[in-house]
Design a protein around this motif. Structure first.
Motif, PDB file in Angstrom:
ATOM      1  N   SER A 103      21.910 104.317  22.336  1.00  0.00           N
ATOM      2  CA  SER A 103      22.002 103.028  23.024  1.00  0.00           C
ATOM      3  C   SER A 103      20.806 102.745  23.927  1.00  0.00           C
ATOM      4  N   SER A 104      19.769 103.600  23.875  1.00  0.00           N
ATOM      5  CA  SER A 104      18.592 103.372  24.716  1.00  0.00           C
ATOM      6  C   SER A 104      17.336 103.325  23.851  1.00  0.00           C
ATOM      7  N   GLU A 105      16.533 102.281  24.019  1.00  0.00           N
ATOM      8  CA  GLU A 105      15.309 102.151  23.241  1.00  0.00           C
ATOM      9  C   GLU A 105      14.242 103.137  23.699  1.00  0.00           C
ATOM     10  N   GLN A 106      14.257 103.453  24.998  1.00  0.00           N
ATOM     11  CA  GLN A 106      13.295 104.380  25.557  1.00  0.00           C
ATOM     12  C   GLN A 106      14.017 105.646  26.018  1.00  0.00           C
ATOM     13  N   PRO A 130      22.984 104.851  30.222  1.00  0.00           N
ATOM     14  CA  PRO A 130      22.694 103.575  29.539  1.00  0.00           C
ATOM     15  C   PRO A 130      23.978 102.877  29.101  1.00  0.00           C
ATOM     16  N   ALA A 131      23.919 101.576  29.036  1.00  0.00           N
ATOM     17  CA  ALA A 131      25.080 100.804  28.582  1.00  0.00           C
ATOM     18  C   ALA A 131      25.441 101.208  27.159  1.00  0.00           C
ATOM     19  N   GLY A 132      26.710 101.313  26.899  1.00  0.00           N
ATOM     20  CA  GLY A 132      27.168 101.633  25.556  1.00  0.00           C
ATOM     21  C   GLY A 132      27.193 103.109  25.228  1.00  0.00           C
ATOM     22  N   LEU A 133      26.903 103.980  26.221  1.00  0.00           N
ATOM     23  CA  LEU A 133      26.945 105.423  25.954  1.00  0.00           C
ATOM     24  C   LEU A 133      28.351 105.815  25.509  1.00  0.00           C
ATOM     25  N   LYS A 134      28.421 106.563  24.417  1.00  0.00           N
ATOM     26  CA  LYS A 134      29.718 106.896  23.820  1.00  0.00           C
ATOM     27  C   LYS A 134      29.925 108.403  23.785  1.00  0.00           C
ATOM     28  N   ALA A 135      31.016 108.851  24.398  1.00  0.00           N
ATOM     29  CA  ALA A 135      31.336 110.276  24.396  1.00  0.00           C
ATOM     30  C   ALA A 135      31.948 110.669  23.056  1.00  0.00           C
ATOM     31  N   ALA A 136      31.641 111.873  22.607  1.00  0.00           N
ATOM     32  CA  ALA A 136      32.204 112.388  21.355  1.00  0.00           C
ATOM     33  C   ALA A 136      33.641 112.851  21.572  1.00  0.00           C
TER      34      ALA A 136
END
Length: 349
Positions: A103-106, A130-136
């Motif tokens: 979810s991060s371009e950089q 970052p926005a949209g970080l998703k935990a497994a």
């Protein structure tokens, strides 16, 4: 079981049944006139492919690339707070890292929370989530079966977001990272045929329900190829151990209960007159530790633990890997030319 996967398996079984009947001359289960019997297998494959794609879309955003100053590896997002679990050998002695997430371009900066080399696990934390970080989602390792289809996700050779496919080849393996990694001896490893290459370390081994069942850590080395990896023989730390260690690090900032048995000694391998490994010499004994309480002392040479022959330090680690703290075991050793056996209540590493 996912509905699409269930349909895929039923289709495959049905196709197999038709082939068997045709081979045996059986007509009792012949399909209606005009139906293409060959269509069953392709349909099953389409369903299975769809399931692969579904799992990849679900889990890959939770797999990140970790760049240390000299190492490149992978990690798995542990929670929404930005904690990432990886292998200790990926981070080495580094304290800060650059992490590339889905979810991060950089790259995002990250710092070390705690490393536990004895189990080759570590947790780092993103400096900014970052926005949209998703935990497994982590599964239960004890429910992993041999033959189960798995996908390995990570950044092999720096190729981020790469996926390989295979099966669970075996469970309960004890392997040592001799000559690589942290040098740890790891118990209850999941063996897989999914390709594990440099850079895959710290990534995710995933089942077809989208659950992480292990952290890919190392590949077996083929002696005939020098240090090259043996194709199709990789190992992953089981999810149950990952959750135990990472959970403690996130909550306590360190590992407070490793679950790993120890004798409480410093040791080295000794050789016989033919320069062959012949035992483990006790160099130092921890005051109040398991060996100290059992009467072992520097200069003793351990030759067996729990009835299992011990000729090297690695063999000693493997003998202890399956044991638990508080468990009683026998230790056979040589002192002044005399062979002795004592019962030791194991401590914790």
């Amino acid at each position: 079981m996912d509905a699409s996967l269930s349909r895929a398996l039923r289709g495959a079984v049905a196709a197999a049944a038709l082939v068997c009947c045709a081979t045996a001359g059986c007509t009792a289960h012949a399909p209606p006139s005009g139906q293409d019997t060959a269509a069953a297998t392709p349909m099953a494959l389409v369903d299975l492919q769809s399931q692969y794609q579904k799992v990849i879309k679900q889990v890959l955003p939770s797999v990140v690339q970790i760049q240390a100053s000299s190492e490149l590896g992978s990690g798995v997002v542990y929670d929404g707070a930005g904690h990432v679990v990886t292998n200790a050998h990926v981070i080495g002695k580094e304290k800060t890292f650059q992490v590339t997430t889905a979810s991060s371009e950089q790259p995002v900066g990250a710092h070390l929370v705690y490393a536990y080399p004895q189990q080759d696990l570590a947790v780092i934390k993103l400096d900014k989530v970052p926005a949209g970080l998703k935990a497994a989602v982590f599964g239960a390792s004890e429910k992993v079966d041999v033959g189960q289809i798995v996908l390995a996700m990570g950044s092999p050779l720096g190729l981020s977001s790469s996926v390989t496919e295979g099966i669970v080849s075996a469970t309960g393996r004890t392997v040592s990272e001799a000559g690589g990694g942290t040098g740890a001896t790891l118990a209850n490893m999941v063996q897989t045929s999914a390709a594990i290459n440099p850079g895959n370390s710290g990534g995710a081994l995933v089942d077809l329900a989208g659950r992480v069942i292990g952290i890919p850590t190392l590949a077996a080395a083929d002696p005939s190829l020098g240090s090259s990896a043996a194709p199709g023989i990789g190992f992953a730390i089981p999810a149950s151990m990952v959750k135990t260690i990472a959970g403690q690090i996130v909550k306590e900032g360190k590992v407070v209960d490793s679950g790993r048995a120890a004798l409480g000694i410093t040791a080295r391998t000794v050789v016989n007159g033919s320069y062959q490994p012949a035992g483990v010499a006790v160099v130092d004994v921890s005051n109040g530790g398991a060996a100290d309480k059992a009467g072992l002392r520097p200069g003793d040479t351990i030759t067996a633990v729990g009835g299992q022959q011990v000729t090297t330090v690695t063999a000693l680690q493997e003998a202890l890997a399956a044991a638990k703290p508080g468990q009683k075991t026998s230790v056979t050793y040589q002192r002044d030319g005399n062979r002795k056996t004592v019962t030791v209540t194991l401590g914790e590493q």
